[in-house]
Design a protein around this motif. Sequence first.
Motif, mmCIF file in Angstrom:
data_model
loop_
_atom_site.group_PDB
_atom_site.id
_atom_site.type_symbol
_atom_site.label_atom_id
_atom_site.label_comp_id
_atom_site.label_asym_id
_atom_site.label_seq_id
_atom_site.Cartn_x
_atom_site.Cartn_y
_atom_site.Cartn_z
ATOM 1 N N SER A 21 0.929 -1.104 0.232
ATOM 2 C CA SER A 21 -0.282 -0.779 0.487
ATOM 3 C C SER A 21 0.563 1.091 0.327
ATOM 4 C CB SER A 21 -1.232 -0.297 1.218
ATOM 5 O OG SER A 21 0.034 -0.241 2.130
ATOM 6 N N ALA A 22 0.316 2.300 -0.849
ATOM 7 C CA ALA A 22 1.168 3.502 -1.007
ATOM 8 C C ALA A 22 0.937 4.440 0.534
ATOM 9 C CB ALA A 22 0.844 4.534 -2.126
ATOM 10 N N THR A 23 1.828 5.421 0.446
ATOM 11 C CA THR A 23 2.020 6.242 1.634
ATOM 12 C C THR A 23 1.276 7.266 0.739
ATOM 13 O OG1 THR A 23 3.427 5.315 2.384
ATOM 14 C CG2 THR A 23 2.446 7.908 2.907
ATOM 15 N N TYR A 24 0.161 7.626 1.815
ATOM 16 C CA TYR A 24 -0.693 9.188 1.091
ATOM 17 C C TYR A 24 -0.661 10.305 2.328
ATOM 18 C CZ TYR A 24 -3.414 6.164 -1.890
ATOM 19 O OH TYR A 24 -3.511 5.748 -2.918
ATOM 20 N N PHE A 25 -0.770 11.452 1.496
ATOM 21 C CA PHE A 25 -0.528 12.264 3.141
ATOM 22 C C PHE A 25 -1.930 12.781 3.024
ATOM 23 C CE2 PHE A 25 4.330 14.643 1.790
ATOM 24 C CZ PHE A 25 4.604 12.920 2.909
ATOM 25 N N PHE A 26 -2.680 13.028 3.910
ATOM 26 C CA PHE A 26 -3.885 13.539 4.150
ATOM 27 C C PHE A 26 -3.761 14.562 5.140
ATOM 28 C CE2 PHE A 26 -3.889 8.419 4.081
ATOM 29 C CZ PHE A 26 -5.334 8.345 3.798
ATOM 30 N N THR A 27 -4.526 15.499 4.939
ATOM 31 C CA THR A 27 -4.890 17.475 5.457
ATOM 32 C C THR A 27 -5.757 17.284 5.294
ATOM 33 O OG1 THR A 27 -4.994 18.404 2.666
ATOM 34 C CG2 THR A 27 -2.984 18.026 3.228
ATOM 35 N N ILE A 36 -0.258 20.510 -1.355
ATOM 36 C CA ILE A 36 0.671 19.502 -0.786
ATOM 37 C C ILE A 36 0.847 18.366 -2.157
ATOM 38 C CG2 ILE A 36 2.435 17.924 -0.372
ATOM 39 C CD1 ILE A 36 1.533 18.022 3.045
ATOM 40 N N THR A 37 1.708 19.042 -3.357
ATOM 41 C CA THR A 37 1.391 18.070 -4.550
ATOM 42 C C THR A 37 3.397 17.761 -4.800
ATOM 43 O OG1 THR A 37 1.819 20.569 -5.669
ATOM 44 C CG2 THR A 37 -0.597 20.257 -5.638
ATOM 45 N N ASN A 38 4.512 18.055 -3.703
ATOM 46 C CA ASN A 38 5.582 17.313 -3.832
ATOM 47 C C ASN A 38 5.915 17.054 -3.132
ATOM 48 O OD1 ASN A 38 6.593 20.098 -3.805
ATOM 49 N ND2 ASN A 38 5.694 20.460 -5.413
ATOM 50 N N TRP A 39 6.922 16.416 -2.513
ATOM 51 C CA TRP A 39 8.024 16.102 -1.990
ATOM 52 C C TRP A 39 8.841 17.564 -0.710
ATOM 53 C CZ3 TRP A 39 7.438 12.364 1.859
ATOM 54 C CH2 TRP A 39 7.045 10.923 0.541
ATOM 55 N N MET A 105 -11.262 6.221 15.776
ATOM 56 C CA MET A 105 -11.152 7.335 17.103
ATOM 57 C C MET A 105 -13.017 8.376 16.594
ATOM 58 S SD MET A 105 -7.449 8.384 16.240
ATOM 59 C CE MET A 105 -7.476 10.325 17.702
ATOM 60 N N GLY A 106 -13.893 7.972 16.222
ATOM 61 C CA GLY A 106 -14.451 8.251 16.177
ATOM 62 C C GLY A 106 -14.456 9.156 14.754
ATOM 63 N N TRP A 107 -13.791 9.834 13.882
ATOM 64 C CA TRP A 107 -13.618 10.447 12.562
ATOM 65 C C TRP A 107 -14.432 10.080 11.707
ATOM 66 C CZ3 TRP A 107 -8.212 12.154 14.886
ATOM 67 C CH2 TRP A 107 -8.510 12.504 15.585
ATOM 68 N N ARG A 108 -14.664 11.506 10.638
ATOM 69 C CA ARG A 108 -15.612 11.473 9.190
ATOM 70 C C ARG A 108 -14.331 11.028 8.668
ATOM 71 N NH1 ARG A 108 -19.078 14.478 10.892
ATOM 72 N NH2 ARG A 108 -18.122 15.726 9.323
ATOM 73 N N LYS A 109 -14.464 10.634 7.245
ATOM 74 C CA LYS A 109 -13.557 10.113 6.435
ATOM 75 C C LYS A 109 -13.601 11.474 5.874
ATOM 76 C CE LYS A 109 -11.687 7.468 3.087
ATOM 77 N NZ LYS A 109 -11.415 6.363 2.139
ATOM 78 N N SER A 110 -15.043 12.274 5.544
ATOM 79 C CA SER A 110 -14.644 13.332 4.527
ATOM 80 C C SER A 110 -14.322 14.747 5.486
ATOM 81 C CB SER A 110 -16.035 13.861 4.690
ATOM 82 O OG SER A 110 -16.800 13.696 5.921
ATOM 83 N N LEU A 111 -13.351 14.902 6.465
ATOM 84 C CA LEU A 111 -12.875 15.708 7.546
ATOM 85 C C LEU A 111 -11.769 15.915 6.441
ATOM 86 C CD1 LEU A 111 -14.015 15.466 10.599
ATOM 87 C CD2 LEU A 111 -14.706 17.001 9.105
ATOM 88 N N PHE A 112 -11.100 14.638 6.116
ATOM 89 C CA PHE A 112 -9.468 14.713 5.698
ATOM 90 C C PHE A 112 -9.523 14.184 3.964
ATOM 91 C CE2 PHE A 112 -10.229 13.182 9.536
ATOM 92 C CZ PHE A 112 -9.532 13.629 10.345
ATOM 93 N N THR A 113 -8.501 15.276 3.291
ATOM 94 C CA THR A 113 -8.607 14.971 1.884
ATOM 95 C C THR A 113 -7.193 14.334 1.963
ATOM 96 O OG1 THR A 113 -9.789 17.039 2.187
ATOM 97 C CG2 THR A 113 -8.073 16.729 0.416
#
Length: 159
Positions: A21-27, A36-39, A105-113
């Motif tokens: 599985s790849a690593t993603y950056f979540f904001t 964040i579009t590049n390192w 943690m009870g958090w909705r996925k929609s809170l993160f991109t």
Amino acid sequence: IRRTPEREHLFKWVGQLHKESATYFFTMTSRPEVQITNWKQALKYKTALPREDSRIADLQKIGFEVNKNLFITNRLNEALAMFAQGRVDFFAGADLATEYQLKQMGWRKSLFTKTLENNKLKAPLYLAFSKQTSDEIVEQFRQSFELITEQQNPTAISP
């Protein structure tokens, strides 16, 4: 846990739970200013990871520095709490594990991109034991794991 060449000697490996599985950056969706579009861009922002996360070494290789833009926590939920509180700008993680932790943690996925994907940080997820675990127990788990994977698709075991 992620099975990487650097971690090979640290554990007794039982079997693969999930393909690479790849690593993603979540904001945070509420923070559109974090782009964040590049390192190189990622280095301008802060992140946090739990102490035992193998991605720490990966991030350090590309220029992240501990206590500057990379903060180490004792647990994953602590790193995610820092992220949710705005103390760090993004979180690095695999899709499957991050989604599972957010649910816990009870958090909705929609809170993160999900922003930047890095296939260079791919690693399969494995069931593993510490080196202190007896070989007998590891072998019992390995045999049981093989039995389960013969009966069904191994990805069905994943959370």
